[in-house]
Enzyme design. Structure first.
Site, mmCIF file in Angstrom:
data_model
loop_
_atom_site.group_PDB
_atom_site.id
_atom_site.type_symbol
_atom_site.label_atom_id
_atom_site.label_comp_id
_atom_site.label_asym_id
_atom_site.label_seq_id
_atom_site.Cartn_x
_atom_site.Cartn_y
_atom_site.Cartn_z
ATOM 1 N N GLU A 129 35.738 42.249 96.258
ATOM 2 C CA GLU A 129 35.321 40.777 95.916
ATOM 3 C C GLU A 129 35.968 40.602 94.829
ATOM 4 O OE1 GLU A 129 32.725 39.132 97.105
ATOM 5 O OE2 GLU A 129 34.448 37.471 96.261
ATOM 6 N N GLU A 190 49.700 36.912 79.489
ATOM 7 C CA GLU A 190 50.442 38.402 79.581
ATOM 8 C C GLU A 190 51.649 38.511 78.662
ATOM 9 O OE1 GLU A 190 49.066 41.242 81.490
ATOM 10 O OE2 GLU A 190 47.463 40.620 82.490
ATOM 11 N N LYS A 205 46.081 35.954 96.083
ATOM 12 C CA LYS A 205 44.837 35.140 96.326
ATOM 13 C C LYS A 205 44.298 34.850 97.459
ATOM 14 C CE LYS A 205 43.795 36.411 91.486
ATOM 15 N NZ LYS A 205 43.482 35.883 89.974
HETATM 16 N N1 HSE Z 1 45.841 37.190 85.868
HETATM 17 C C1 HSE Z 1 44.745 36.489 86.197
HETATM 18 C C2 HSE Z 1 44.356 34.829 86.185
HETATM 19 C C3 HSE Z 1 43.603 37.329 86.185
HETATM 20 O O1 HSE Z 1 44.730 34.640 84.747
HETATM 21 O O2 HSE Z 1 43.494 34.625 86.745
HETATM 22 C C4 HSE Z 1 43.500 38.531 87.551
HETATM 23 O O3 HSE Z 1 43.770 37.721 88.325
#
Ligand code: HSE
Length: 440
Positions: A129, A190, A205
């Site tokens: 999930e 990041e 996703k």
């Molecule tokens: N790096 C992702 C985002 C979150 O910015 O939504 C983790 O999947």
């Protein structure tokens, strides 16, 4: 009954959130699960830091394999990430008969077929999930809540970093590079933001959602992936003037020809709820034949929102792990021997509409030539906007921007016309093309 024992691999942001929420809400979670759920062992390379988070009663080791080898552990949570060691550990945990909970979308989108087959053969569950849209229970919704439906399409803002950047670009009229630097300074992006800004994270996703929605294998390699790095503030502004917002959407759609699976910036009508999802928030729209359109909104990342999803999986497994494996909810919603071989369409076969921006010489006949090429290809125009040259290039400018919205057309046909337009001497710069989704 003895609490179910959980081993945690990696205690960073999500791992510590999971530990804290499990502790804080333990009584309510136990009332729901029918049994206590306890993290009794943690593996992390920084043992001292991990021990300071979980306290003296939890065993902390620096070797993840020691957790997998512990016969007391029923469920392993993998929060290491990536395809490397995480894959080996998940496969070893399955082989050792442990159920697995993971937030690792990259791992499942690329190696899901192998992992789910191994889990089915061993009679254990792999729950994920937290891998899609963080705290939003979209996997549960697709796999169970919407199980009556023939799902028609899904469109989601499923990457918070890029949605934050696009919101800032729109609010402040700034270009991508400037906002990215600011997002990194504020900790929203990041240090290496490649997977986010290039659309790869969103593609992982949407690949998982596509498999669950349509009962097809996970096929990340067939996804079309385009990020937001080439977007300019100008296009966001023009889109706004035409009644649209630009969002990075993960889209998967059932068509008579096959399954569309794609991530790219999209114009979305400003009046749609999803167009108004701002900042780092996530949202997913699902269209089912029975239910119609449903919208799921919430935090797609962060310590406790993601922990909320991890713990929901722990509770599911606690409730179901004594059940006959054949009568559990299948990993990808459909029974493994009933998967469909519907093919994922190449991008050239996808049908959608377009926003085109052409920097052109401000002279007689240019508009006619451009629209003539569209007409010859049978592409219908939805709207045209031409800026005054002074507004685009300053006083006395001889260049202007021509913005065209089209109706639906096959991408391959649009590519051919774009090549012809680009070759016109009056077209002075590379043409900007952004896909448009009406989502109705
Ligand atoms: N790096 C992702 C985002 C979150 O910015 O939504 C983790 O999947």
């Amino acid at each position: 009954m003895k609490p179910i024992q959980v081993g945690l691999l990696g205690i960073g942001t999500v791992g510590s959130g999971t530990f804290n929420v499990l502790q804080r809400n333990q009584e309510e979670i136990k009332r729901r699960a029918g049994r206590g759920i306890e993290i009794t062992m943690v593996a992390d390379l920084d043992v001292a830091r991990a021990q300071s988070i979980v306290g003296p009663d939890v065993k902390v080791v620096n070797d993840a394999r020691a957790v997998i080898a512990n016969p007391e552990i029923d469920i392993v949570i993998e929060l290491i990430g990536g395809y490397g060691i995480a894959k080996a550990l998940v496969m070893e945990a399955i082989a050792a008969g442990k159920h697995v909970v993971t937030a690792n979308k990259a791992l499942l989108a690329v190696h899901g077929t192998e992992i789910f087959a191994a889990a089915s053969a061993k009679g254990v569950m792999v729950a994920f999930e937290a891998a899609v849209a963080g705290g939003i229970p979209i996997i549960k919704a697709l796999r169970e809540g919407l199980t009556a439906n023939s799902i028609q399409w899904i469109a989601g803002i499923i990457n918070g970093t890029t949605n934050f950047i696009l919101s800032e670009m729109r609010d402040k009229g700034l270009d991508f590079d400037v906002v990215l630097k600011e997002a990194q300074r504020l900790g929203y992006a990041e240090a290496d933001p490649t997977f986010d800004i290039e659309g790869v994270d969103a593609a992982h996703k949407v690949t998982l959602m596509s498999a669950i929605a349509f009962g097809i294998p996970v096929q990340f390699d067939k996804a079309y992936v385009e990020g937001i790095t080439k977007l300019g503030a100008t296009d966001i502004k023009y889109a706004e003037q035409l009644g649209y917002r630009i969002k990075l959407l993960g889209i998967t759609k059932r068509t008579a020809q096959g399954i569309e699976l794609r991530v790219h910036p999209s114009l979305v009508p400003s009046k749609r709820l999803i167009a108004n999802v701002e900042g780092a928030m996530n949202a997913v729209v699902v269209q089912g034949d029975a239910v119609g359109t449903t919208l799921y909104y919430g935090k797609g990342a962060g310590s406790e929102p993601t922990a909320s999803a991890v713990i929901a999986d722990l509770v599911d497994i606690t409730r179901l792990h004594t059940a006959d494996p054949l009568h559990r909810v299948p990993h990808l919603a459909f029974q493994p021997d009933k998967m469909s071989d519907l093919s994922v369409l190449p991008m050239s076969e996808v049908v959608t509409s377009y926003y085109l921006r052409l920097r052109v010489a401000d002279e007689a006949g240019v508009l006619a030539k451009v629209t003539g090429l569209l007409a010859n290809a049978g592409i219908s125009i939805d709207a045209v906007l031409q800026r005054e040259a002074d507004e685009v290039g300053g006083e006395g400018s001889t260049q202007t921007d021509l913005i065209i919205l089209t109706h639906d057309i096959r991408e391959g046909a649009m590519n051919d016309v774009l090549a012809q337009m680009q070759a016109l001497p009056s077209v002075l710069a590379p043409i900007t093309r952004i896909r448009k989704e009406e989502l109705n």
